[in-house]
Scaffold this motif. Structure first.
Motif, mmCIF file in Angstrom:
data_model
loop_
_atom_site.group_PDB
_atom_site.id
_atom_site.type_symbol
_atom_site.label_atom_id
_atom_site.label_comp_id
_atom_site.label_asym_id
_atom_site.label_seq_id
_atom_site.Cartn_x
_atom_site.Cartn_y
_atom_site.Cartn_z
ATOM 1 N N HIS A 1 0.876 -1.174 0.000
ATOM 2 C CA HIS A 1 0.000 0.000 0.000
ATOM 3 C C HIS A 1 0.912 1.223 0.000
ATOM 4 C CE1 HIS A 1 -2.906 2.738 2.506
ATOM 5 N NE2 HIS A 1 -2.825 3.103 1.235
ATOM 6 N N GLU B 1 -3.955 8.969 -11.602
ATOM 7 C CA GLU B 1 -5.195 8.777 -12.354
ATOM 8 C C GLU B 1 -4.991 8.925 -13.858
ATOM 9 O OE1 GLU B 1 -8.071 7.756 -11.531
ATOM 10 O OE2 GLU B 1 -8.305 8.047 -9.372
ATOM 11 N N ARG C 1 -1.743 -0.553 -15.275
ATOM 12 C CA ARG C 1 -2.899 -0.005 -14.544
ATOM 13 C C ARG C 1 -3.860 -1.107 -14.073
ATOM 14 N NH1 ARG C 1 -5.504 5.113 -14.643
ATOM 15 N NH2 ARG C 1 -7.337 4.996 -13.309
ATOM 16 N N SER C 2 -3.945 -2.196 -14.828
ATOM 17 C CA SER C 2 -4.861 -3.276 -14.479
ATOM 18 C C SER C 2 -4.400 -4.073 -13.253
ATOM 19 C CB SER C 2 -5.007 -4.235 -15.669
ATOM 20 O OG SER C 2 -3.751 -4.835 -15.987
ATOM 21 N N TYR D 1 -3.108 -2.757 -10.284
ATOM 22 C CA TYR D 1 -3.163 -2.070 -8.994
ATOM 23 C C TYR D 1 -4.466 -1.286 -8.883
ATOM 24 C CZ TYR D 1 -1.367 1.814 -11.886
ATOM 25 O OH TYR D 1 -1.178 2.758 -12.857
ATOM 26 N N LYS D 2 -4.814 -0.969 -7.661
ATOM 27 C CA LYS D 2 -6.018 -0.192 -7.392
ATOM 28 C C LYS D 2 -5.627 1.175 -6.853
ATOM 29 C CE LYS D 2 -8.863 -4.244 -6.325
ATOM 30 N NZ LYS D 2 -9.680 -4.941 -5.283
ATOM 31 N N ASN E 1 -6.720 4.473 -4.599
ATOM 32 C CA ASN E 1 -7.595 4.944 -3.530
ATOM 33 C C ASN E 1 -7.515 6.466 -3.487
ATOM 34 O OD1 ASN E 1 -9.266 5.082 -1.348
ATOM 35 N ND2 ASN E 1 -7.772 4.331 0.149
ATOM 36 N N VAL F 1 -2.038 3.835 -3.690
ATOM 37 C CA VAL F 1 -2.100 2.700 -4.608
ATOM 38 C C VAL F 1 -1.998 1.405 -3.801
ATOM 39 C CG1 VAL F 1 -0.880 1.497 -6.471
ATOM 40 C CG2 VAL F 1 -1.134 3.965 -6.565
ATOM 41 N N TRP F 2 -2.816 0.420 -4.171
ATOM 42 C CA TRP F 2 -2.835 -0.883 -3.508
ATOM 43 C C TRP F 2 -2.500 -1.986 -4.506
ATOM 44 C CZ3 TRP F 2 -4.313 -1.861 1.673
ATOM 45 C CH2 TRP F 2 -4.810 -0.754 2.376
#
Length: 408
Positions: free
Chosen positions: A151, A159, A188-189, A191-192, A194, A210-211
């Protein structure tokens, strides 16, 4: 060291004083009026407006230190300082994201060619975010690569990016192997994001969290920090220019130092213009006739000029060293970190001095001064500009003690 036997090429003339270099800086300066007009909108959005990102793309600014073989400008490293200086005179948030995202094209040029092709063969304009907080990520070795989780905070401009360079600590089951600092390139696919960026300064940078959850990253999509300490890198086979043989984390402060410089220069320019035409509210004395005004201008300008000299000299000297195949020793590397922090602190001091000298004018949210003040202190809050940390490590090495910075 990766790339052993591959000597860094001197590279084509792409430094200050050349026509191509001057043209790039001129493009950055040409954007100042419009970017300054957009500054409030940028803060409200908490990220760069699409039209601002398009302006930076159209001007070629994101690609100032990208290899020429994929269409980049491949300018000397000091271009990051000079272009951020120019853009920072409009809006520090814009300059911050420019410098961050442009520098990642430079760093990608040091990865294995397979990683470079994965990004640039699809889209040479693709933007790459980052977070280089190594303890935030943990990786373990796996067949053909690594499994990463973590994290990470402060991933500026994330973004807008298709890729992300995330740092981590690699550990093994055998404690005798120790740990390794490594950088992982993820799509980009993988990680997520926040949305956490609600800040008082650099508001428009969209520096969100980023997660990553146990994601496999192939070996070729990573690079060890030990391969980025100066000299040939895994990318030197295809990018022989000395630009891609610089010690990355020794020069890390100079990726962003131009932001603080440009912000301080704008603050100084605005103050001089204001003082030339205004009289004191209370006794109608012309501010330009007051000795205290004159002294404040002299002190602030001396700090800004000194900061610019330190930043540019160190970057130009680093390129000269790389061209002759010289890798700085640890003492020189800690000096670079010390100087980078000190120079940005000078810029922050200049802004704070002018903010205090401006009286009640500085309180209005309608003016640029309050934003310049907030942005100056936000820039200075970056660890790279913490003089206590940089100064302590410099002093330790000068006294014969081990460096505490494991990235050098």
């Amino acid at each position: 060291m990766a790339g052993d036997g591959v000597k860094a090429d001197a590279g084509s003339a792409a430094g200050p004083g050349t026509a191509g270099y001057a043209a790039m800086v001129a493009r950055a300066k040409a954007l100042i009026p419009e970017l300054r007009d957009r500054a409030s909108k940028t803060e409200e959005l908490r990220r760069l407006p699409p039209e601002t990102e398009r302006d930076l793309h159209d001007a070629g600014l994101f690609r100032v230190v990208q290899p020429k073989r994929v269409g980049g400008a491949e300018l000397d490293y000091v271009a990051l300082v000079d272009c951020a200086d120019a853009l920072g005179q409009a809006d520090a948030s814009v300059a911050w994201n420019f410098a961050n995202l442009a520098s990642h094209h430079w760093m990608l040029g040091m990865f294995d060619r397979q990683a470079q092709d994965a990004v640039w063969a699809r889209d040479a304009d693709a933007l790459i975010a980052s977070s280089f907080i190594f303890p935030a990520g943990r990786a373990r070795k796996a067949d053909g690569g690594y499994v990463l989780r973590g994290h990470w905070p402060f991933s500026s401009g994330v973004e807008s990016c298709d890729w992300n360079m995330l740092s981590g600590v690699v550990s093994s089951d055998d404690e005798a192997d120790g740990i390794e600092y490594r950088i992982f390139l993820l799509n980009r696919s993988e990680y997520k994001i926040n949305d956490t960026w609600n800040a008082t300064g650099l508001c428009g940078t969209g520096s969100n969290d980023v997660w990553v959850e146990d994601t496999f990253v192939a070996e070729k999509m990573t690079v060890a920090v030990s391969d980025l300490t100066g000299g040939p890198t895994p990318g030197s086979v295809v990018n022989p220019n000395a630009l891609y043989a610089l010690p990355v984390f020794s020069l890390f402060p100079y990726v962003l130092s131009g932001v603080g410089l440009g912000n301080a220069q704008a603050c100084l320019n605005d103050y001089v213009e204001f003082a030339r035409h205004r009289a004191s509210t209370y006794n109608r004395a012309k501010l330009s006739d007051l000795q205290t005004t004159q002294i404040k201008i002299a002190e602030a300008s001396a700090k800004v000029d000194a900061a610019r000299l330190v930043m540019r000299t160190n970057c130009i000297d680093a390129m000269a060293d790389a061209r002759r195949g010289h890798v700085p020793d640890l003492a020189a590397k800690t000096r670079l970190r010390r100087d980078g922090a000190f120079a940005v602190n000078l810029c922050t001091e200049a802004v704070s001095l002018l903010f205090a000298a401006s009286g009640a004018r500085s309180l209005f949210t309608s003016g640029a001064l309050q934003r310049q003040f907030r942005d100056a202190h936000a820039v200075n809050s970056h660890l790279a500009f913490n003089f206590d940390a940089a100064g302590t490590n410099y002093g330790r090495v000068a006294l014969g003690l081990p460096s505490e910075n494991l990235t050098l």
